[in-house]
Design a protein around this motif. Structure first.
Motif, PDB file in Angstrom:
ATOM      1  N   SER A  17       0.770  -1.037  -0.007  1.00  0.00           N
ATOM      2  CA  SER A  17      -0.031   0.146   0.020  1.00  0.00           C
ATOM      3  C   SER A  17       0.838   1.435   0.157  1.00  0.00           C
ATOM      4  O   SER A  17       0.651   2.183  -0.602  1.00  0.00           O
ATOM      5  N   ILE A  30      -4.668   2.761   2.901  1.00  0.00           N
ATOM      6  CA  ILE A  30      -4.144   3.182   4.562  1.00  0.00           C
ATOM      7  C   ILE A  30      -2.891   2.112   4.873  1.00  0.00           C
ATOM      8  O   ILE A  30      -2.831   1.008   3.975  1.00  0.00           O
ATOM      9  N   THR A  38      -4.610  -4.168   4.839  1.00  0.00           N
ATOM     10  CA  THR A  38      -5.421  -3.952   3.659  1.00  0.00           C
ATOM     11  C   THR A  38      -6.318  -5.227   3.432  1.00  0.00           C
ATOM     12  O   THR A  38      -5.945  -6.517   3.635  1.00  0.00           O
ATOM     13  N   ASP A  57      -3.895  -2.660  -5.564  1.00  0.00           N
ATOM     14  CA  ASP A  57      -3.296  -2.936  -4.191  1.00  0.00           C
ATOM     15  C   ASP A  57      -4.122  -4.242  -3.710  1.00  0.00           C
ATOM     16  O   ASP A  57      -5.326  -4.073  -4.033  1.00  0.00           O
TER      17      ASP A  57
HETATM   18 MG   LIG Z   1      -1.715  -2.720   2.311  1.00  0.00          MG
END
Ligand SMILES: [Mg+2]
Ligand SMILES: Nc1nc2c(ncn2[C@@H]2O[C@H](COP(=O)(O)OP(=O)(O)OP(=O)(O)O)[C@@H](O)[C@H]2O)c(=O)[nH]1
Length: 293
Positions: A17, A30, A38, A57
């Motif tokens: 991320s 985040i 995540t 992601d």
């Molecule tokens: Mg992540």
């Protein structure tokens, strides 16, 4: 015109991320020190004159311990399917190829897409150990490129993007040029609140949290949003911890989340948080479906 889907893969906490945010130059996904931050796939679209790149992601690859974990793994498999390039992230601090990374190598071997090995967190190690890792991975799989980076220090990321553009196929514009992500403002705000929970709470508590915004209304003719969110947790005892003594912890979560939500919405925000218990939701198929529609 070149275009395509680039899936970011790797174990939890390796910096996927952080890399996504670094590439797009703003915070969308985040980030926390805790693994399994995540939970869903997050798309970010980057447009250049010569290319459209759709980055995905994904949650960290792990052995699931509950139904939420299983759902996260499904998400990763979906994001891998049909992508044009895989960015396989590994940690520069690893000594040799870890067993979990061997497994990932095995899983991606048969996939037809291009593959880039991204060695992240090079700011933490000496150059020699990076070279050693490169050698080991090269013996395992003929990667189309191997790029050492530091996602948090924005080092090597431009080179990585250059390499991605080189490897992308000719293709159409998949998204109109004003589209930036598949995440709604509501989802981003929910994630910002969850990030503050991950950062301010310990042990199992933050992992059992789900944030739901139940109200997000802009006041007419004012740059002000009223937002109400529920922080769900798994146990009664967790509720007390999240609220804290005299409500201090919940207050801190709100104080940290609010300015970031304000920046994202470019408006003032009046944020109200509630805490509720949803016993064992991570292992309850019905509750999971309700949360992750
Ligand atoms: Mg992540
Ligand atoms: N020193 C250093 N730390 C980094 C770097 N990239 C990421 N981190 C840190 O590593 C931790 C995990 O980063 P994330 O981006 O949340 O990792 P992730 O792979 O998305 O993790 P999951 O979402 O749990 O799969 C955070 O504390 C980051 O600040 C880097 O290049 N160098």
């Amino acid at each position: 015109m070149k275009s395509g889907f680039i899936t970011i893969l790797g174990r939890p906490n390796v910096g996927k991320s952080t890399l996504l945010n670094c590439i797009i130059g703003q915070k969308l996904a985040i980030i926390s020190k805790k693994p399994q931050t995540t939970r869903t796939s997050i798309k970010a679209i980057v447009n250049r004159k010569d290319a459209q790149m759709i980055f995905i992601d994904t949650p960290g690859i792990h052995t699931p311990k509950n139904k939420l974990g299983e759902k996260m793994i499904e998400t990763i498999d979906d994001a891998r399917e049909g992508c044009d390039i895989i960015l396989f992230l590994v940690d520069a601090c690893d000594e040799g190829i870890k067993a979990y990374n061997k497994k990932i190598l095995n899983d991606i071997k048969a996939q037809k897409c291009k593959k880039i090995l991204v060695i992240n967190k090079v700011d933490l190690v000496k150059k020699e150990s990076i070279l050693e890792l490169i050698k080991l991975y090269q013996e395992e799989l003929p990667f189309d490129a191997i790029i050492p980076i530091s996602a948090s220090k924005d080092d090597g990321v431009k080179e990585l993007v250059k390499e991605i553009v080189k490897l992308l196929p000719e293709g159409p514009l998949y998204y109109s040029e004003d589209e930036f992500t598949d995440q709604t403002e509501r989802q981003i705000a929910e994630e910002i609140i969850r990030e503050k929970c991950l950062r301010l709470l310990d042990k199992e508590v933050p992992h059992g949290i789900f944030v739901e915004i139940i109200q997000m209304k802009k006041r007419p003719r004012k740059k002000l949003y009223d937002i109400e969110a529920i922080i769900y947790c798994e146990k009664k005892s967790h509720k007390g911890i999240i609220i804290g003594k005299d409500g201090a912890t919940l207050k801190r979560i709100g104080e940290r989340a609010r300015p970031e939500i304000e920046e994202m919405l470019d408006s003032k925000v009046n944020l109200q948080l509630w805490v509720k218990v949803k016993e064992g939701w991570r292992d309850d198929a019905n509750k999971l479906r309700e949360f992750y529609k």
